[in-house]
Design a protein around this motif. Structure first.
Motif, PDB file in Angstrom:
ATOM      1  N   ALA B 118       0.838  -1.198   0.000  1.00 41.40           N
ATOM      2  CA  ALA B 118       0.000   0.000   0.000  1.00 41.40           C
ATOM      3  C   ALA B 118       0.876   1.254   0.000  1.00 41.40           C
ATOM      4  O   ALA B 118       0.613   2.218  -0.717  1.00 41.40           O
ATOM      5  N   ALA B 121       2.542   1.641  -3.361  1.00 37.67           N
ATOM      6  CA  ALA B 121       1.562   2.058  -4.350  1.00 37.67           C
ATOM      7  C   ALA B 121       1.256   3.544  -4.191  1.00 37.67           C
ATOM      8  O   ALA B 121       1.122   4.280  -5.170  1.00 37.67           O
ATOM      9  N   ALA B 122       1.156   3.980  -2.952  1.00 42.27           N
ATOM     10  CA  ALA B 122       0.863   5.389  -2.694  1.00 42.27           C
ATOM     11  C   ALA B 122       1.979   6.276  -3.247  1.00 42.27           C
ATOM     12  O   ALA B 122       1.726   7.322  -3.846  1.00 42.27           O
ATOM     13  N   ILE B 125       1.927   6.905  -6.939  1.00 46.57           N
ATOM     14  CA  ILE B 125       0.923   7.852  -7.424  1.00 46.57           C
ATOM     15  C   ILE B 125       1.542   9.219  -7.692  1.00 46.57           C
ATOM     16  O   ILE B 125       1.126   9.934  -8.606  1.00 46.57           O
ATOM     17  N   PRO B 143      -8.673  12.897  -7.284  1.00 43.54           N
ATOM     18  CA  PRO B 143      -8.686  11.436  -7.086  1.00 43.54           C
ATOM     19  C   PRO B 143      -9.199  10.685  -8.312  1.00 43.54           C
ATOM     20  O   PRO B 143      -8.629   9.660  -8.701  1.00 43.54           O
ATOM     21  N   ALA B 145      -9.120  11.715 -11.416  1.00 43.04           N
ATOM     22  CA  ALA B 145      -8.137  11.825 -12.491  1.00 43.04           C
ATOM     23  C   ALA B 145      -6.960  10.880 -12.244  1.00 43.04           C
ATOM     24  O   ALA B 145      -6.462  10.235 -13.176  1.00 43.04           O
ATOM     25  N   LEU B 146      -6.541  10.771 -10.984  1.00 37.49           N
ATOM     26  CA  LEU B 146      -5.426   9.873 -10.657  1.00 37.49           C
ATOM     27  C   LEU B 146      -5.788   8.426 -10.967  1.00 37.49           C
ATOM     28  O   LEU B 146      -5.016   7.696 -11.592  1.00 37.49           O
ATOM     29  N   ARG B 147      -6.963   8.039 -10.530  1.00 37.07           N
ATOM     30  CA  ARG B 147      -7.386   6.662 -10.793  1.00 37.07           C
ATOM     31  C   ARG B 147      -7.493   6.405 -12.290  1.00 37.07           C
ATOM     32  O   ARG B 147      -7.147   5.329 -12.781  1.00 37.07           O
ATOM     33  N   SER B 148      -7.978   7.405 -12.994  1.00 38.34           N
ATOM     34  CA  SER B 148      -8.131   7.233 -14.438  1.00 38.34           C
ATOM     35  C   SER B 148      -6.777   7.043 -15.108  1.00 38.34           C
ATOM     36  O   SER B 148      -6.592   6.133 -15.920  1.00 38.34           O
ATOM     37  N   ARG B 150      -4.030   6.017 -13.777  1.00 33.95           N
ATOM     38  CA  ARG B 150      -3.491   4.721 -13.386  1.00 33.95           C
ATOM     39  C   ARG B 150      -4.134   3.598 -14.201  1.00 33.95           C
ATOM     40  O   ARG B 150      -3.453   2.693 -14.684  1.00 33.95           O
ATOM     41  N   SER B 151      -5.439   3.676 -14.338  1.00 32.66           N
ATOM     42  CA  SER B 151      -6.145   2.635 -15.087  1.00 32.66           C
ATOM     43  C   SER B 151      -5.634   2.562 -16.513  1.00 32.66           C
ATOM     44  O   SER B 151      -5.322   1.482 -17.029  1.00 32.66           O
ATOM     45  N   HIS B 154      -1.867   1.377 -16.599  1.00 32.85           N
ATOM     46  CA  HIS B 154      -1.784  -0.012 -16.146  1.00 32.85           C
ATOM     47  C   HIS B 154      -2.414  -0.945 -17.178  1.00 32.85           C
ATOM     48  O   HIS B 154      -1.855  -1.997 -17.498  1.00 32.85           O
TER      49      HIS B 154
END
Lengths: 192, 192
Positions: B118, B121-122, B125, B143, B145-148, B150-151, B154
């Motif tokens: 964890a 991973a943090a 980011i 948040p 935008a970050l997840r997007s 990363r998706s 990845h």
DNA sequence: GCTAAAAGCTAACATCATTAGCTTGAGTGT
DNA sequence: ACACTCAAGCTAATGATGTTAGCTTTTAGC
């Protein structure tokens, strides 16, 4: 063709394996456990499946086919951003409902174009192609757009499936945001 | 603190495991093989690592830290689309160069906020956050935008790593196209 | 009914991760 | 210099795994 003391079949074994993987997690799926689940001793499974690797690949192929089917029906009657959202939501729902099967599709290398996995994956592309037809994509850009869509959806789905999102912001909202991002990008596609 | 007949260490073991995973594939990484690689019998590994699961998690944490470092240096002195492209290219290169380690990061569930995974991973980011600072993203959208991001990254990296792209169109071109897509979407972000 | 072939079984083997307990060797304190 | 400590590494053993070989049984078709 004699069919003795059965109720067992390659398709049945694979289906049971997928179900079991969903319940206990793909990593915990073992030949012994699957055998017990279908009411048979472990070696008997080899009459229907070549081995663990073959089983895994068949489960993955099943998952890919199911995904293609789910996405296909999800986008029926829709187009553009609407179809995009529907497809994305359907995929996400599928991954949440069937985490085990979907995990089987990660980390696989198709042995060739004849590999059932490659075939299933190719069929899984169709819904994405249908979605893209609602945007202004030139034919030569189609392969790139398809790969991009696949990457986006696969990426989010896997991260979600493995619980890799640690912050508190709602994942559904993030997903909508991602869909909007892609939609904006697709609509702004320049004609070079 | 006596340190007998050594040359071995938790960090050394993990590093060797990561290296071996890159060579033979993460799925083929086994305690016995790793032991042989570091010139030791299998049970001795347990003096440095709690078990196979622990080893896998440590390799994953190592990979995540390396990714964070690579991306961080890749975007230094860049911003906007330039930083986006540099980060994406760096991640892709990393996954291609270290497929084994990267595979270790797939399908992991962090046990808690104290889990090294964890934490790593943090840290991973941060570079993405730096990239996003070059766009007009409101703090509450960060948040998502970050997840997007990363998706997207990845997803493409893993599909590429598993050789899931079957058509002939050049993968590098597709990657550039994907970066452009995301860039357009980010620049067109509306202020809600 | 008889036969053939597929389904399932038991037995066995190699491999793996892991635990228990012993041996050894290097650093520390006197 | 010398003994003592304690962690690194070892051997032995255990249980679970995937897999193969060979036998037994059941059912479909003649």
């Amino acid at each position: 063709m004699p069919v003795p003391r059965a109720g067992l079949d390659a398709a049945t074994v694979v289906a049971a394996g997928a179900e079991l993987a969903d319940e206990i997690g793909f990593a915990e799926l073992t030949m012994a456990r699957l055998a017990e689940r279908v009411g048979v001793k472990a070696p008997s499974l080899y009459k229907h499946v070549a081995g663990q690797d073959d089983l895994n690949r068949r489960i993955a192929a099943l998952a890919l086919a199911e995904v293609a089917d789910t996405l296909g029906t999800a986008i029926q009657g829709r187009s553009g951003r609407d179809a995009l959202g529907a497809a994305a939501r359907a995929l996400r729902r599928y991954v949440l409902d069937h985490p085990g099967r979907y995990a089987a599709t990660a980390g696989l290398t198709a042995t060739g174009p004849e590999d059932p996995i490659a075939i299933a994956a190719a069929q899984g592309i169709a819904p994405f192609a249908a979605v893209l037809r609602g945007y202004d994509i030139t034919p030569d850009q189609m392969p790139h757009a398809l790969r991009s869509l696949r990457s986006v959806f696969h990426g989010f789905a896997t991260l979600q499936a493995t619980d890799s999102f640690q912050w508190s912001a709602d994942v559904d909202d993030s997903f909508d945001w991602l869909i909007d991002l892609v939609d904006r990008g697709l609509r702004a596609t320049p004609a070079p």
